[in-house]
Design a protein around this motif. Sequence first.
Motif, mmCIF file in Angstrom:
data_model
loop_
_atom_site.group_PDB
_atom_site.id
_atom_site.type_symbol
_atom_site.label_atom_id
_atom_site.label_comp_id
_atom_site.label_asym_id
_atom_site.label_seq_id
_atom_site.Cartn_x
_atom_site.Cartn_y
_atom_site.Cartn_z
ATOM 1 N N THR A 6 0.864 -1.176 0.000
ATOM 2 C CA THR A 6 0.000 0.000 0.000
ATOM 3 C C THR A 6 0.904 1.230 0.000
ATOM 4 O O THR A 6 1.858 1.305 0.771
ATOM 5 C CB THR A 6 -0.888 0.013 1.256
ATOM 6 O OG1 THR A 6 -1.716 -1.143 1.252
ATOM 7 C CG2 THR A 6 -1.752 1.272 1.291
ATOM 8 N N VAL A 7 0.628 2.175 -0.874
ATOM 9 C CA VAL A 7 1.414 3.411 -0.929
ATOM 10 C C VAL A 7 0.468 4.573 -0.665
ATOM 11 O O VAL A 7 -0.517 4.757 -1.380
ATOM 12 C CB VAL A 7 2.100 3.590 -2.300
ATOM 13 C CG1 VAL A 7 2.946 4.855 -2.296
ATOM 14 C CG2 VAL A 7 2.965 2.378 -2.633
ATOM 15 N N VAL A 8 0.744 5.328 0.388
ATOM 16 C CA VAL A 8 -0.141 6.414 0.795
ATOM 17 C C VAL A 8 0.596 7.747 0.733
ATOM 18 O O VAL A 8 1.815 7.811 0.906
ATOM 19 C CB VAL A 8 -0.690 6.198 2.221
ATOM 20 C CG1 VAL A 8 -1.517 4.931 2.288
ATOM 21 C CG2 VAL A 8 0.443 6.141 3.238
ATOM 22 N N VAL A 9 -0.153 8.803 0.480
ATOM 23 C CA VAL A 9 0.391 10.154 0.492
ATOM 24 C C VAL A 9 0.020 10.800 1.816
ATOM 25 O O VAL A 9 -1.140 10.760 2.230
ATOM 26 C CB VAL A 9 -0.154 10.988 -0.683
ATOM 27 C CG1 VAL A 9 0.288 12.452 -0.563
ATOM 28 C CG2 VAL A 9 0.308 10.391 -2.004
ATOM 29 N N GLU A 10 1.006 11.380 2.471
ATOM 30 C CA GLU A 10 0.776 12.018 3.774
ATOM 31 C C GLU A 10 1.170 13.484 3.671
ATOM 32 O O GLU A 10 2.340 13.805 3.459
ATOM 33 C CB GLU A 10 1.599 11.315 4.859
ATOM 34 C CG GLU A 10 1.234 11.729 6.264
ATOM 35 C CD GLU A 10 1.889 10.852 7.325
ATOM 36 O OE1 GLU A 10 2.352 11.416 8.337
ATOM 37 O OE2 GLU A 10 1.955 9.621 7.132
ATOM 38 N N ASN A 11 0.198 14.370 3.809
ATOM 39 C CA ASN A 11 0.448 15.810 3.710
ATOM 40 C C ASN A 11 0.821 16.386 5.069
ATOM 41 O O ASN A 11 0.078 16.222 6.036
ATOM 42 C CB ASN A 11 -0.791 16.532 3.178
ATOM 43 C CG ASN A 11 -1.203 16.069 1.795
ATOM 44 O OD1 ASN A 11 -1.913 15.073 1.657
ATOM 45 N ND2 ASN A 11 -0.768 16.776 0.783
ATOM 46 N N ARG A 12 1.959 17.039 5.130
ATOM 47 C CA ARG A 12 2.398 17.723 6.345
ATOM 48 C C ARG A 12 2.860 19.134 5.984
ATOM 49 O O ARG A 12 4.052 19.421 5.935
ATOM 50 C CB ARG A 12 3.539 16.945 7.013
ATOM 51 C CG ARG A 12 3.149 15.601 7.585
ATOM 52 C CD ARG A 12 2.165 15.731 8.739
ATOM 53 N NE ARG A 12 1.899 14.450 9.376
ATOM 54 C CZ ARG A 12 2.574 13.966 10.412
ATOM 55 N NH1 ARG A 12 3.567 14.686 10.942
ATOM 56 N NH2 ARG A 12 2.284 12.797 10.925
ATOM 57 N N PRO A 13 1.915 20.036 5.689
ATOM 58 C CA PRO A 13 2.287 21.388 5.268
ATOM 59 C C PRO A 13 2.850 22.225 6.406
ATOM 60 O O PRO A 13 2.626 21.940 7.584
ATOM 61 C CB PRO A 13 0.959 21.960 4.761
ATOM 62 C CG PRO A 13 -0.083 21.229 5.551
ATOM 63 C CD PRO A 13 0.456 19.839 5.721
ATOM 64 N N GLY A 14 3.586 23.252 6.018
ATOM 65 C CA GLY A 14 4.100 24.196 7.000
ATOM 66 C C GLY A 14 5.614 24.295 6.994
ATOM 67 O O GLY A 14 6.312 23.421 6.476
ATOM 68 N N ALA A 15 6.118 25.411 7.567
ATOM 69 C CA ALA A 15 7.563 25.651 7.714
ATOM 70 C C ALA A 15 8.304 25.473 6.397
ATOM 71 O O ALA A 15 9.340 24.810 6.320
ATOM 72 C CB ALA A 15 8.146 24.747 8.795
#
Length: 327
Positions: free
Chosen positions: A64-73
Amino acid sequence: MAFPTRRQAALSLLVFACTAAAPAFAQALPDKPVRIMVGASPGGGTDILARMLADKFAPDLKQTVVVENRPGASNTIAAEITAKATADGTTLLLATNTAQAIAPHLLKLKFDPLKDLQPIGLVAVMPNVLVVSAASPYKSLKDLVAAMTAQPGQMKYASSGIGSTQHIAGEAFGLATGTKSIHVPYKGSAQAHVDIIGGDVTMMFDSTSSAMGQIKSGKFRPLAVMSDHRAAELPDVPTMFELGIKGIDVSTWYGLYVTGGTPKPVVDGLTSELVKVLKLPDVQARIKGMGGEVGTLTADAFADMNRQEFERFRKLVKDANIKAEGL
């Protein structure tokens, strides 16, 4: 921004494609989901490309390949997570020059982007384009510059964050034209687009990967491309150079990285997988449809490009006197 000639890039790709990667690298991955970290909000160019790669990687990796968004800085939160992850090949980072070449000159990072992140390969290069709302009174770059000159420091330009390529492009534009405007940073291009369309912000020096959808839908009016040649998907939009504004060459590049220290067979296997995916006709069409050029560099050539960009943006940040206030 200087890239290899098409012949050099093609030869680099051919040499790498002929190098056998470890055939069992996918089996060497731990039995857990593979993450592609993204330092921007959903809906922007980085997110779109990451989800495209995730869809293509999953069948070959048997994971399983997932995209994880961690915006900022300035996109460095996602980069730091990747840099400090277990070096087993299951945490990838789709990064832009924002985190890899610009932010290190603005922020005190807890990781070294040139040492703690292993380049897998260049995914795409997208020129930045100056856009205004389709309802804007400014029909050309000449109109806009004249208004900015008449109203110094009054107009606003949006970016996806302090230290982003959009921010750098806006400051470079001000230096080149002798104009001043107010920088309004957002946590991603998608949110900035709302205020551009609504008229709360005058303009944006966005990447074509983020702006193309709004341009094609008729909500954005592109005034000029900020690269040394016209974008294939915007053949009628002139470059800044053509319009008499020299010294501005700002593009957004997207590269795939893995945690530093990941075993070489896994790194080579991931690079081979990326090369395979980037050769797929539908992937090439998607990238070109976003106004970009498909990456054709080997991992080593991409690492060299990253180091060169690191130094180039160090100078741009210094010359534009960009500070990290607000981060």
